[in-house]
Write a protein that holds these residues in place. Structure first.
Motif, short mmCIF file in Angstrom:
data_model
loop_
_atom_site.label_atom_id
_atom_site.label_comp_id
_atom_site.label_asym_id
_atom_site.label_seq_id
_atom_site.Cartn_x
_atom_site.Cartn_y
_atom_site.Cartn_z
N GLU A 1 -4.91 6.14 -0.38
CA GLU A 1 -4.08 4.93 -0.41
C GLU A 1 -4.19 4.26 -1.76
O GLU A 1 -5.29 4.12 -2.31
CB GLU A 1 -4.53 3.97 0.70
N HIS B 1 0.72 5.03 0.70
CA HIS B 1 -0.11 6.06 1.33
C HIS B 1 0.32 7.43 0.79
O HIS B 1 1.51 7.77 0.82
CB HIS B 1 0.04 6.02 2.85
N ALA C 1 0.86 -1.19 0.00
CA ALA C 1 0.00 0.00 0.00
C ALA C 1 0.89 1.23 0.00
O ALA C 1 1.80 1.35 0.84
CB ALA C 1 -0.91 0.00 1.22
N LEU D 1 -3.19 0.67 -3.72
CA LEU D 1 -2.75 -0.71 -3.54
C LEU D 1 -2.11 -1.22 -4.82
O LEU D 1 -2.65 -1.03 -5.91
CB LEU D 1 -3.93 -1.60 -3.15
#
Length: 684
Positions: free
Chosen positions: A494, A489, A487, A496
């Protein structure tokens, strides 16, 4: 809880089965819904006298050499093959075996083997706990119940061969009996109880249960329109639970028919046991009275046992190549129920699996290809939890629709056959059109799991205004081929990503939509791996499954010392390895047991942290874990007095997944796990 019939090998048969598998005799049972072997058994049981007498006619429609096996505790009145008496038997452990020569002419088939036997049964022991009951292969009987496990050799059988059967059960009045299969007829009168069961498809063995049962019946229509009889065989004290259990079974059969395919049998029964059992057989499950009373069993373990009628008792694992059925059943039952509940519940189960695995010491994590059945906590962690998570990763890789299509095909092709992990692999490859050799090979044949870490993560400046980040992952050598979730941030949320890691060290360049702030490895814990120490807070299971674990008993003598040693034996399922309370605790995981004042003094003497606030002196007994600065784990059990120490002997071993637990007597009143820390790298 798990499949009983093929899960626990039948004494000498386990050795014979592996031999026959390599010579083709066992393999001959594959690929057909019919069998060359049929048993016609009549058995009379007197639970008060603990006696059994039986007559069996075995029809063998095969010319090959056969091995007839019966438990040594039973006396043979006569045994004949086509009218000729069998010679002396060879004793092999708890079994005796007769070699039956092969014949050359097909015209001499079928062969007829007749055996008349009788003997005494062990006394029913209701004081046993679940782990003791699970590994017990004694045929036991009493007024409260009779259980004749297939592994006890209570009837004569042909080693290494699947068989169909008919069993006639004779019992005194007031008792009722059941074996897996279809109930064809029964009668109950002052003269006694009689029932006849048939199992026409090839299966691996026969377990028999009896007791003073009240029977409730319901009926449903299966997916193909077939009538399915549902029954509860419950002791009178729990007879009121029958309607709810019947409704739940109906719901599970409907669920798995829609997911996998038509239910393979014509009935399913829930049978109560006076001992804390948890077994699944074809067409039934055998659960302890106290287990059935637990309010959560209908929404958890019951579905697991119903599903075993597809996996384990409908398709049989090829044990010589590993038992896949427990992992697939855990994934499609226990884990599936958590997924249906909430994403948080599913994540918590995955976290529990990984924490359990982190509790194993090197050498305990055998390969999945070598797993056959659960014998202790370590084998469950591998054979159930690791296998279930491998199916999760496979579904993530292929997609849910392809995954389910493969299971449909696997069920359709392998029903009532012996199937291996390789057969499963072929089903998933056919459904997906992908070569899955690397995936299955690395997860099945390698012990252990990859250890992953983010070695580096850095933002990359770009003149064009695009945002990028480099992520360097490291794993052990030889490397696994992994799809690693990360992930990123950012200031806006966020993102993925899945990184295809194939080398011991590999760097990835990622384009990001906004300014990156930090990187988290596998944030949802969807990859089976050995967690780093900071990711896996200590849990009680570490001193339960680690065979190197030491034990410190603080009471020096008397009843308290004996109670502490008994508790340690129950927790670790073995004789504890005792070390002195005056010495510094060893670096291996260490279990410490004592009364409250003794525990507090010991912690202070060794300059260890005081009891945590959420535990304190709450309740009558507490248990909690501590990670020492040298990395070793302590599990501490503290009790107010002798009675409080004795009270937790039975329940405490069931809370291994917790970091702490508090009891009031034998009742758990508080539990929890220390927080998990993800691998996170902040970006400057």
């Amino acid at each position: 809880m798990g499949s009983r019939t093929l899960d626990i090998w039948r004494g000498v048969a386990c050795v014979l089965l592996s031999i026959l598998a390599t010579t083709g005799a066992y393999a001959a049972s594959r690929g057909t819904d019919t069998t060359d072997i049929h048993y016609d058994i009549t058995v009379n049981i007197d639970p008060v006298a603990r006696s059994i007498e039986g007559r069996s006619v075995i029809t063998a429609n095969t010319p090959e050499e056969l091995t007839l096996v019966l438990g040594r505790r039973f006396g043979v009145m006569h045994a004949r093959v086509d009218g000729t008496s069998l010679g002396p038997a060879a004793s092999m452990g708890k079994m005796r075996a007769w070699g039956i020569p092969g014949i050359s002419g097909e015209g001499q088939l079928p062969r007829r083997i007749e055996v008349h036997w009788k003997g005494d049964l062990s006394a029913l022991d209701a004081s046993l706990d679940h782990s003791q009951t699970l590994g017990r292969d004694e045929p036991a009987s009493g007024e409260a119940g009779t259980f004749l496990p297939d592994s006890s050799g209570w009837y004569p059988y042909i080693a290494g061969k699947l068989a169909s059967y008919q069993v006639n059960i004779e019992l005194p009045a007031g008792q009722r009996g059941i074996v897996p299969g279809r109930l064809m007829e029964e009668s109950d009168s002052d003269k006694g109880y009689r029932a006849r069961f048939e199992f026409p498809s090839p299966t691996g063995g026969i377990d028999l249960m009896a007791g003073p049962y009240a029977v409730e019946t319901s009926a449903m229509r299966g997916a193909g329109g077939k009538s399915i009889q549902l029954r509860t065989y419950f002791h009178p004290q729990i007879a009121d639970l029958a309607p709810a259990y019947l409704d739940s079974v109906k719901g599970y059969i409907e669920l798995y028919e829609s997911w996998i395919g038509e239910y393979p049998f014509t009935e399913f029964s829930v049978v109560s046991s006076p001992t804390p059992t948890g077994f699944g057989m074809p067409t039934l499950t055998y659960l302890g009275i106290e287990v059935l009373r637990l309010p959560f069993i209908r929404s958890t373990s019951l579905g697991h046992e119903v599903l075993h009628n597809w996996w384990g008792n409908g398709v049989y694992p090829d044990y010589a190549k590993g038992n896949w059925s427990e992992g697939l059943t855990t994934f499609m039952a226990d884990y599936a129920y958590k997924e249906r509940g909430s994403p948080e519940a599913a994540l918590d189960m995955r976290r529990g699996w990984l924490r359990d695995f982190a509790a194993l010491s090197p050498g305990q994590d055998a390969s999945l290809a070598s797993f056959t059945s659960r014998t202790h906590g370590a084998t469950q962690i591998v054979g159930y939890n690791k296998a279930a998570m491998i199916f999760l990763m496979l579904r993530d890789l292929l997609g849910r629709e392809t995954f389910d299509r493969a299971l449909h095909a696997f069920w359709r092709e392998q029903r009532f056959r012996v199937a291996s992990w390789a057969d499963l692999q072929r089903a998933f490859e056919a459904a997906s059109g992908r070569d899955l050799t690397v995936f299955f090979d690395q997860w099945l044949t390698r012990a252990g799991a990859p250890v992953l870490r983010i070695a580096e993560a850095e933002p990359v400046k770009s003149d064009s205004g695009h945002h990028r980040v480099t992520v360097t992952l490291e794993q052990g050598d030889p490397a696994y081929r992994l799809h690693v979730p990360v992930a990123i941030h950012t200031a806006e949320g966020e993102e993925l990503r899945t990184l295809d890691l194939e080398k011991p060290r590999q760097t990835f360049m990622l384009d990001i939509g906004a300014q990156p702030l930090k990187v988290t490895l596998d944030p949802d814990l969807r990859l089976f791996r050995r967690l780093m120490p900071e990711e896996a807070p200590p849990i009680l299971r570490q001193v339960m499954v680690d065979r190197t674990a030491a034990t410190v008993l603080l009471p020096e003598s008397g009843d308290a010392r004996g109670a502490a040693e008994t508790l340690a034996t129950k927790i670790q399922n073995r004789a504890p390895k005792l070390v002195s309370a005056t010495d510094s605790p060893p670096v291996v995981p260490t279990l410490v047991i004592g009364l409250q004042d003794q525990v507090d003094a010991w912690l202070a003497r060794h300059q260890l942290p005081e009891r945590p606030e959420m535990v304190g002196n709450k309740g009558s007994a507490q248990a909690w874990t501590v990670r020492r600065t040298n990395g070793g784990t302590l599990a501490i059990v503290s009790a107010r007095d002798l009675a409080s120490l004795v009270a937790v002997t039975r329940p405490l071993p069931h809370y291994g997944r917790q970091s702490y637990v508090v009891f009031d007597g034998a009742k758990m009143i508080g539990r929890g796990s220390w927080p998990t820390r993800s691998q996170v790298v902040k970006l400057d």
